[in-house]
Design a protein around this motif. Structure first.
Motif: not given
Length: 514
Positions: A57-67, A199-216
């Motif tokens: 079975k293939t073992v590799c580094a974790g995958f990164a989705d950049v968009h 992942v590289k996540e796209m957030g519109y404008d100021d992300y409408y407060g979602f950064t508080d969720v990420l921080e928590a």
């Protein structure tokens, strides 16, 4: 030092070498302790060490989705589920039943409306809900059924039912912190089940407060995917002060501010792709939409001066050429861009511009699974009609990018696509349409190994994480994906049957199929 666990396989793809090795990966303390041949494995094995016998079975580094767009994904499950409701009367009755328990003043939302079963006008919805906004997203994610109150409140229509247009609604949806935190945890689990650890996540404008969720979530050590997020201007212009604030705010292992993102051209199907030469079937047109390159250049240069990177979309070769002329004006060192600017999509790009990308050090963010969205006959008919044989020959030319030395990373534009690495190999290396058959433009494809590298070290280089992630090497963080088959040797016709067996993030198993 003994390892906490060992992954033993005859197909370990390190993303350092071009060929897999037979041996082991030793993990302990959240890091990779050693990668080597089987005869060295006993050096790391103690009484408490767990050994995973993985065969080939293939073992590799974790995958990164950049968009990726969590905010697009979440709207596929927002509000009530309308699946099974096949008439407008049934849908309205169902919504009315739910409305009694919903907070007053908030829009009534639903998903999985079967737009193929019926296509009503607004009149029925207006009659049932004259004063309260109602928006029901279709099951095929192409449109929505909405009343006049919703149009007035959120300023979009069923014809413009896409995230860049309904950003006013997103502020309301993302404002429900408790619900959104749960949905994001589910989202990370879904990504982990696909082997994705970054992942590289796209957030519109100021992300409408979602950064508080990420921080928590980061503070509570609940993150199982590393998030580099970007700001995409939709409701207002690109905000450099916001970028500086976010860069200073997030300095942990799991959440970082990555820079800015912006659309340029659109799809070829509606003549929205910006081409260098006119469309074959519309000889007076190189693009049917107005692109504000002046503002895009201003924002890109402002971001570049502050040390931020920009990702700009280019579906047509004209857009790619114009973007490179903007990047030419950014800061350079030894002929290369100081900041890791990128171009996304790149369905059609001229050979000279691919070489230009390589010279500047521009990263390619490609949709390795994009062929999964089209049937051969309909795709070839449309592209032949609009572009002609000569330009078709250059379509999805990943091979030229690799040969020129462009850093290639993989993206899905999730929820347009969802990461599936065996499927990505089937399309980007096998060059097949979903129904199979003869490869299409096979000379433009990558090798299987190159596809894996694009999903691992290519993505982590894009995210400035190559020193700590992206390869299986001693000292790096233990973000690892294990597939339940060998994607480097499986027949191309069956490779899509391979799934993720286990995902490890920071040395912890965050997904197991068993």
């Amino acid at each position: 030092m003994n390892a906490e666990f060992l992954l033993k396989s005859s197909s370990i793809f390190t993303s350092v070498s071009d060929k897999p090795i037979s041996g082991y990966v030793a993990v302990g303390g959240g890091k990779i302790l050693s990668v080597g041949r089987e005869e060295q494995m006993s050096d790391w094995q103690g009484k408490e060490t767990m050994v995973y016998e993985l065969g080939n079975k293939t073992v590799c580094a974790g995958f990164a989705d950049v968009h990726t767009f969590f905010i697009g994904h979440v709207l596929r499950s927002v509000g009530v589920n309308l699946i099974g409701e096949k008439t407008p009367e049934a849908v309205i009755a169902f919504i009315k039943k739910q409305a009694s328990g919903a907070p007053a003043g908030k829009a009534l939302l639903g998903h999985n409306w079967d737009s193929e079963a019926f296509s009503p006008g607004d009149a029925m919805l207006d009659a049932a809900f004259p004063d309260r906004a109602v928006i029901l997203f279709s099951a095929n994610h192409r449109t929505c059924w909405m009343n006049t109150a919703a149009r007035k409140a959120y300023l979009f229509t069923p014809e413009t039912c896409y995230p860049e247009a309904y950003w006013r609604l997103l502020r309301e949806v993302l404002g429900d912190r408790e619900a959104i935190m749960g949905k994001f945890i589910d989202y990370m689990r879904m990504l982990n089940a696909r082997g994705v650890t970054a992942v590289k996540e796209m957030g519109y404008d100021d992300y409408y407060g979602f950064t508080d969720v990420l921080e928590a979530l980061e503070k509570e050590e609940k993150m199982t995917v590393r998030v580099s997020f970007m700001s995409q201007a939709v409701g207002k212009g690109a905000d450099m002060d916001y970028g500086v604030f976010m860069r200073d705010r997030f300095k942990g292992d799991f959440v970082q501010f990555s820079g800015f993102n912006q659309m340029t051209d659109g799809s070829m199907g509606d003549y929205g792709s910006h081409l260098l030469a006119p469309y074959n079937d519309k000889p007076d047109t190189i693009c049917d939409q107005v692109i504000d390159y002046q503002t895009i250049e201003k924002d890109t240069l402002a971001a570049d001066a502050l040390g931020f990177r920009f990702s700009l979309h280019a579906q047509g070769d004209g857009a790619a050429h114009k973007i490179l002329s903007i990047y030419d004006k950014c800061r350079m060192k030894d002929g290369k861009l100081v900041n890791r600017h990128a171009m996304t999509d790149l369905e059609l790009i001229a050979d000279d511009d691919i070489a230009h990308m390589a010279r500047l050090g521009v990263t390619a963010e490609v949709y390795a699974q994009i062929m999964s969205l089209s049937a051969r006959e309909s795709f070839l008919h449309e592209v032949n009609e609009k572009l002609g044989a000569e330009r078709i020959d250059k379509y999805w030319n990943l091979r030229k990018m690799a040969d020129e030395g462009v850093n290639i990373s993989c993206a899905t534009d999730l929820p347009l696509l969802y990461p599936d690495i065996p499927e990505a190999i089937y399309h980007a290396s096998g060059c097949r349409f979903p129904e199979g058959g003869e490869p299409y433009n096979e000379k433009n494809g990558l090798t299987r190994e190159e596809v894996l590298k694009a999903w691992t070290i290519g993505g982590q280089t894009n995210l400035y994480n190559e020193a700590r992630l992206g390869t299986l090497e001693a000292g790096k963080l233990a973000d690892i994906a294990v597939l339940d088959g060998n994607v480097l040797s499986a027949p191309m016709d069956t490779i899509r049957d391979i799934k993720v067996l286990m995902t490890i993030c920071g040395g912890k198993v965050v997904y197991s199929a068993k």
